[in-house]
Enzyme design. Structure first.
Site, short mmCIF file in Angstrom:
data_model
loop_
_atom_site.label_atom_id
_atom_site.label_comp_id
_atom_site.label_asym_id
_atom_site.label_seq_id
_atom_site.Cartn_x
_atom_site.Cartn_y
_atom_site.Cartn_z
N SER A 142 0.87 -1.19 0.00
CA SER A 142 0.00 0.00 0.00
C SER A 142 0.90 1.23 0.00
O SER A 142 2.01 1.17 0.57
CB SER A 142 -0.87 0.02 1.26
N TYR A 155 -0.90 -1.36 10.35
CA TYR A 155 -1.08 -1.65 8.91
C TYR A 155 0.13 -1.14 8.10
O TYR A 155 0.67 -1.85 7.25
CB TYR A 155 -2.37 -0.98 8.45
N ALA A 157 3.15 -0.54 9.14
CA ALA A 157 4.34 -1.35 9.45
C ALA A 157 4.29 -2.66 8.67
O ALA A 157 5.30 -3.11 8.11
CB ALA A 157 4.42 -1.61 10.95
N LYS A 159 2.76 -3.25 5.83
CA LYS A 159 2.92 -3.03 4.38
C LYS A 159 4.34 -2.59 4.03
O LYS A 159 4.84 -2.89 2.95
CB LYS A 159 1.88 -2.01 3.90
N ILE A 188 -8.42 2.75 -2.94
CA ILE A 188 -9.19 1.98 -3.93
C ILE A 188 -10.60 1.76 -3.38
O ILE A 188 -10.77 1.51 -2.18
CB ILE A 188 -8.52 0.61 -4.20
P1 NAP Z 1 -11.10 -6.71 1.24
O1 NAP Z 1 -12.20 -6.54 0.27
O2 NAP Z 1 -11.37 -6.60 2.70
O3 NAP Z 1 -10.39 -8.10 0.95
C1 NAP Z 1 -9.44 -8.64 1.78
C2 NAP Z 1 -9.28 -10.09 1.40
O4 NAP Z 1 -8.28 -10.65 2.24
C3 NAP Z 1 -10.55 -10.90 1.59
O5 NAP Z 1 -10.82 -11.63 0.42
C4 NAP Z 1 -10.22 -11.84 2.75
O6 NAP Z 1 -10.76 -13.14 2.59
C5 NAP Z 1 -8.73 -11.93 2.62
N1 NAP Z 1 -8.15 -12.32 3.91
C6 NAP Z 1 -8.12 -11.63 5.06
N2 NAP Z 1 -7.54 -12.35 6.02
C7 NAP Z 1 -7.17 -13.53 5.45
C8 NAP Z 1 -6.51 -14.68 5.93
N3 NAP Z 1 -6.09 -14.78 7.19
N4 NAP Z 1 -6.31 -15.71 5.07
C9 NAP Z 1 -6.72 -15.64 3.79
N5 NAP Z 1 -7.34 -14.55 3.29
C10 NAP Z 1 -7.57 -13.51 4.11
O7 NAP Z 1 -9.92 -5.66 0.97
P2 NAP Z 1 -9.32 -5.07 -0.38
O8 NAP Z 1 -9.52 -3.61 -0.33
O9 NAP Z 1 -9.77 -5.82 -1.57
O10 NAP Z 1 -7.76 -5.32 -0.11
C11 NAP Z 1 -6.98 -6.26 -0.84
C12 NAP Z 1 -5.51 -5.93 -0.60
O11 NAP Z 1 -5.20 -4.63 -1.08
C13 NAP Z 1 -5.12 -5.93 0.88
O12 NAP Z 1 -3.84 -6.47 1.04
C14 NAP Z 1 -5.10 -4.46 1.22
O13 NAP Z 1 -4.27 -4.18 2.32
C15 NAP Z 1 -4.58 -3.87 -0.07
N6 NAP Z 1 -4.88 -2.45 -0.25
C16 NAP Z 1 -6.17 -2.02 -0.33
C17 NAP Z 1 -6.41 -0.66 -0.51
C18 NAP Z 1 -7.81 -0.11 -0.62
O14 NAP Z 1 -7.92 1.12 -0.71
N7 NAP Z 1 -8.85 -0.91 -0.62
C19 NAP Z 1 -5.35 0.22 -0.60
C20 NAP Z 1 -4.07 -0.26 -0.51
C21 NAP Z 1 -3.84 -1.61 -0.35
P3 NAP Z 1 -12.14 -13.62 3.30
O15 NAP Z 1 -13.16 -12.60 2.91
O16 NAP Z 1 -12.36 -14.97 2.74
O17 NAP Z 1 -11.88 -13.62 4.78
#
Ligand code: NAP
Length: 248
Positions: A142, A155, A157, A159, A188
């Protein structure tokens, strides 16, 4: 960016950004293993959607923060398909609060999924990709892992750790022709950002030169490129996909 005959694993691949990545890789010819932790219905639905496109897909439950479960995820994929060409470490969680209020378990949980979970999957795939003499590992970090953010010390730390992990593995695995890169999304539009108030969202958008939040597809497009043969000479990099929010 043809991924025909490529086998890809996407952790947390059933929802949010991970779902868009799974779909994008499948649309471009890959067989996709969709890892989920709790979203079994979403995962099965996505498998069906991908199969209807004429591609193969498989959903595998595993809590990637547990070493033995991440091992099972990789080993089950190898048993079924014989290889893994692309690993996308996308699974991640947030547990935000200011440090004065943050509980120790909020720190531990975020580190154990975002950083340890990514390390677990990298560790378990490394021997297979090394033996294969090819592979692409794409870790989702991120931009806040680079610039920090109020209320996200755990978070950020985790990333930032993913970035250090990426660069170290890129150096270790380069001789085996395995490329390891990080994608650093900005803000996002997903479940993770849906909880933001309108006021905070407007403030974020004001600071984004391209004037909008990103979409899961914006991230998936970059992951597709990094997973393809067009990125064969790119390793150890952190590539921001953030509408210009962070510029070096
Ligand atoms: P999200 O919709 O909450 O999705 C997170 C995913 O991680 C879910 O599919 C969840 O699976 C899975 N997950 C969580 N804990 C897990 C575990 N212990 N084992 C296996 N799977 C696990 O979030 P998102 O926004 O799509 O984020 C996806 C990635 O992008 C993350 O790494 C996040 O930090 C990064 N990111 C997001 C943003 C943003 O603005 N959204 C910005 C920067 C970076 P289940 O639902 O099956 O539990």
């Amino acid at each position: 960016m043809d991924l025909t005959n490529k086998i890809a694993i996407v952790t947390g691949g059933a929802t949010g950004i991970g779902r868009e990545i799974s779909l994008k890789l499948a649309r471009n010819g890959a067989t996709v293993v969709i890892n989920y932790n709790s979203s079994s219905a979403n995962a099965e639905k996505l498998v069906e959607e991908i199969k209807q496109m004429g591609q193969d897909a498989l959903a595998i439950q595993a809590n990637i923060s547990k070493f033995n479960e991440s091992q099972k995820l990789i080993e089950t994929t190898i048993e079924k398909y014989g290889r893994v060409d692309i690993l996308v470490n996308n699974a991640g969680i947030t547990k935000d609060s200011l440090i004065l209020r943050m509980k120790e378990e909020d720190f531990d949980q975020v580190i154990s999924v975002n950083l340890k979970g990514t390390w677990n999957c990298c560790k378990n795939i490394a021997k297979h990709m090394s033996k294969q003499r090819s592979g692409k590992i794409i870790n989702i970090s991120s931009v806040v892992g680079i610039i920090g953010n109020i209320g996200q010390s755990n978070y950020c730390a985790s990333k930032a750790g993913v970035i250090g992990l990426t660069k170290s593995l890129a150096r270790e695995l380069a001789k085996r022709n395995v490329c390891v890169n990080t994608v650093a999304p900005g803000f996002i539009q997903t479940k993770m950002t849906d909880s933001l108030s309108d006021e905070i969202r407007k403030e974020y958008v004001r600071n984004i030169p391209l004037g909008r939040l990103g979409t899961g597809e914006d991230i998936a497009n970059l992951v597709l490129f990094l997973g393809s043969n067009l990125a064969n000479y790119i390793t150890g990099q952190v590539i921001n996909c953030d509408g210009g929010l962070v510029m070096y």
